[in-house]
Enzyme design. Structure first.
Site, PDB file in Angstrom:
ATOM      1  N   ASP A 441      21.409 130.973 -37.932  1.00  0.00           N
ATOM      2  CA  ASP A 441      20.869 129.933 -38.699  1.00  0.00           C
ATOM      3  C   ASP A 441      20.537 130.281 -40.029  1.00  0.00           C
ATOM      4  OD1 ASP A 441      20.142 126.914 -39.110  1.00  0.00           O
ATOM      5  OD2 ASP A 441      18.949 126.708 -37.438  1.00  0.00           O
ATOM      6  N   ASP A 506      23.052 118.669 -37.859  1.00  0.00           N
ATOM      7  CA  ASP A 506      22.043 118.742 -37.149  1.00  0.00           C
ATOM      8  C   ASP A 506      21.734 117.209 -36.400  1.00  0.00           C
ATOM      9  OD1 ASP A 506      20.949 121.303 -36.984  1.00  0.00           O
ATOM     10  OD2 ASP A 506      19.595 120.785 -38.711  1.00  0.00           O
TER      11      ASP A 506
END
Length: 703
Positions: A441, A506
């Protein structure tokens, strides 16, 4: 002439002894027999220099070409223009390298072009070397300069934000100029730095389309400028901060690669060329890409609330559904109870995992699944042991505030000692645990991005990250890596050379994902598109959809699950199990062939994976119909393909509300119905009466 030809596209350059070659053509493949020199085709123009200044491969600044320059460089304000008086041309089978030298300004520029016949993708890059005795400052160097024809009509590009990536923008060609410049330090949530330029009447399936994207994960600049002769120029390159590239004597600056393609078969032709080029660059093992495993990610099911027994139970339930990979997301490491602390301290939390991660990992592997782990190596919390030991390792500005985002700062990957530390930490995890997959990430923009010497460190950060990925990939070639950056904030052709999957967004709301995933597919292949079945209502939007619809929207990409199966009722469990089974049967077709996107009337969207005669067709309805009976859906890729058999595999819709039936659909659910490809291309495939938020899935097979 210098000619490079792909299968369907080509470039033509006209060399000259006293400068860069002239652009003659970039477009569909053409013949050049008896082509006269450019000078013989250009009448004199009023109020112009006596020496003609047409567009060259490397247009100069300040010497009579008044369009965009390929290079802007100077020595403390001096030597601000170049005149190439030494030209070398190295012609190769599918490539050419043009080396230009200005012996007065003491600058050497090399422009490289490679046209891959297998993909029809032209790769351009440039480098500049300082041949002088003092520093040379580079303000701009284009990876390439391409001509766009006078009949170009529209620009298709993308914008976006966190949880809303890949928003398509279609604009007319500019009267003056068009610029997209990113200064965030990473790719950004708009998607790859790329665009499509369409010719008259171009559609998904027909017309001439030129497209390009930059293989770069940092600041970038895309620019189209209209020339007063009626055509446009396209440039792409790294957007440099003030003083960021200052070359000492003998030093060289290299641009990222620019990938460009031309399609005579509409947007889909360009999409397919990009997919082929990216597939060729992904670092798969020598045996090739393995089947894309169904995986479960713990994040939206558990967030930071890790409990070893509960996560083992999640693994049990996931294996029972047919899931093949278990990914443990954020919250597993020392002191990580929320997002305010512990980034940088990459050892298991002894409270949550008294015996480390080994018991959970072994439990996952014993169930027949692969174990994956979330990391965010480039980031650091000020509340961490690593920051307390090395506060100087964070990107910052001299005597400037250090603003956090998600309570974190950015480690300076331009520094070798930082990269060495991160390699050692991750290498230890990969050696100590049976980890087959890393979710990597990157959860903030870079600001300020000052390096150790106080100068701008944007480009050094990207190159440092690439070096870390490359080193880990060489040490652990069997480990797959997912590129995530607050969802889709780092999706581009540069990081694709080092990773195996992208987290598209997301936002897992299935309605939102229809648009996002179609935008993603403009540049990247489906097997790298992370697409999960999330909870309902969706955590990002609060909007709910049926399990079947959520699963069907996730199906064409790299399928995953982002929820705790314990929260599902028996009907939802059975539906998800059925769609996981569909995916396993279909993933070979989904992930190894070409992709066509299209639209029907009355708000239908469709995509075809595989080949026109052996493929999978997914037809999606998001909005309710306004038509009494659905019209047939034309499928242009099937033109000229002869007889094909069409089977209706499934219709994802709300339980308890079946669609009205007809004999043809009943036959399609059985052995299928044989059609002529030209009929399907022109008259169309009959469509069931689909309700809002539904997907019809068809197999198209040889008759």
């Amino acid at each position: 002439m210098i000619v490079l030809n792909g299968t369907d596209s080509g470039i033509v350059l006209e060399p000259r002894p006293d400068g860069a070659p002239l652009w003659r053509w970039w477009g569909p493949r053409v013949g050049t027999d008896a082509l006269p020199p450019l000078a013989e085709t250009r009448p004199a123009a009023s109020f112009s220099l006596d020496i003609d200044q047409p567009l060259t491969l490397v247009p100069n600044y300040g010497t009579g070409w008044f369009g965009p320059a390929a290079l802007r460089a100077h020595r403390e304000g001096l030597a601000f223009f170049q005149r190439w008086n030494d030209v070398a041309i190295d012609r190769q089978a599918n490539a050419v390298i043009i080396t230009l030298r200005d012996t007065t300004a003491q600058v050497t520029l090399a422009q490289r072009l490679t046209l891959d016949p297998a993909t029809d993708v032209l790769t351009l890059s440039a480098s500049v070397r300082n041949d002088g005795d003092d520093a040379l400052t580079i303000d701009w160097l284009a990876a390439g300069t391409l001509p766009l024809p006078a009949d170009a009509t529209t620009i298709r590009s993308f914008t976006g934000r966190h949880n809303a990536e890949f928003v398509a923008e279609v604009e007319p060609m500019p009267a003056h100029g068009w610029v997209r410049e990113n200064r965030r330090g990473l790719t950004g949530h708009a998607g790859p730095p790329g665009l499509f330029v369409e010719g008259p009447g171009a559609t998904w399936h027909a017309g001439t389309v030129r497209a390009a994207e930059l293989a770069w994960s940092g600041n970038h600049r895309l620019a189209i400028e209209r020339d007063d002769e009626g055509f446009w120029t396209l440039q792409m390159g790294e957007a440099l901060a003030p003083g960021e590239v200052r070359l000492a004597p003998g030093e060289t600056y290299d641009t990222p690669d620019m990938l460009a393609t031309v399609s005579a078969t509409g947007r889909n032709g360009a999409i397919q060329s990009f997919h082929a080029a990216i597939r060729a660059a992904v670092p798969w093992p020598a045996a090739g890409m393995p089947p894309r495993k169904v995986h479960v990610n713990s994040w939206e099911g558990f967030y930071f609330d890790h409990d070893e027994a509960a996560l083992m139970a999640l693994a049990d339930r996931s294996a029972a559904l047919g899931i093949e990979r278990f990914v443990l997301d954020d919250g597993w490491f020392r002191g990580r109870g929320d997002d305010t602390a512990a980034l940088g301290d990459w050892t298991p939390d002894v409270v949550k995992y008294p015996n480390g991660l080994r018991p959970l990992a072994d439990h996952v592997v014993a169930l027949g699944m692969e174990f994956g782990l979330w990391v965010e190596p480039e980031m650091i919390n000020p509340d961490s042991d690593l920051y307390r030991a090395h506060p100087d390792w964070a990107l910052a500005g001299p005597d400037a505030p250090r603003p956090t985002s998600r309570n974190q700062l950015v480690l300076d990957l331009g520094r070798a000692e930082v990269r060495d530390h991160l390699f050692a930490v991750i290498d230890t995890l990969l050696r100590d645990l049976p980890i087959g997959y890393l979710k990597w990430d990157h959860n903030r923009d870079l600001a300020p991005a000052g390096g150790a010497d106080g100068t701008a460190g944007y480009g050094a950060q990207v190159r440092g990250a690439y070096a870390l990925f490359d080193r880990l990939g060489a040490a652990h070639p069997a480990v797959e890596i997912e590129a995530c950056a607050g969802g889709g904030g780092r999706i581009d052709a540069g990081i694709a050379r080092r990773t195996h999957r992208f987290w598209t967004s997301d936002c897992i709301d299935a309605v939102s994902r229809v648009r996002m995933q179609r935008g993603y597919l403009h540049f990247m292949p489906p097997e790298m598109m992370g697409s999960h079945v999330g909870a309902s209502p969706a955590h990002s939007t609060g909007r709910g959809q049926s399990m079947a619809f959520r699963a069907a929207i996730a199906l064409p990409g790299h399928f995953g699950v982002e929820l705790d199966p314990a929260t599902m009722d028996p009907e939802g469990t059975a539906t998800l199990t059925r769609w996981i089974a569909h995916y396993k049967v279909l993933r070979g077709t989904l992930h190894h062939g070409r992709v066509w996107l299209g639209e029907g009337t009355d708000s239908l969207f469709w995509q075809l994976h595989g080949t026109p005669t052996d493929g999978l067709l997914a037809v999606t309805r998001v909005e309710p119909t306004v038509i009494r009976r659905p019209p047939a859906l034309p499928l242009p890729p099937l033109a000229g393909m002869g007889r094909v058999r069409v089977r209706l595999i499934d219709i994802a819709t709300t339980p308890g509300h079946p669609v009205p039936d007809a004999p043809v659909f009943a036959a399609m659910r059985g052995e299928g119905v044989v059609w002529d490809g030209d009929w399907l291309a022109q008259a169309g495939l009959p469509m069931p009466a689909m309700k809002a938020e539904s997907v019809a899935l068809f197999a198209i097979e040889p008759a």
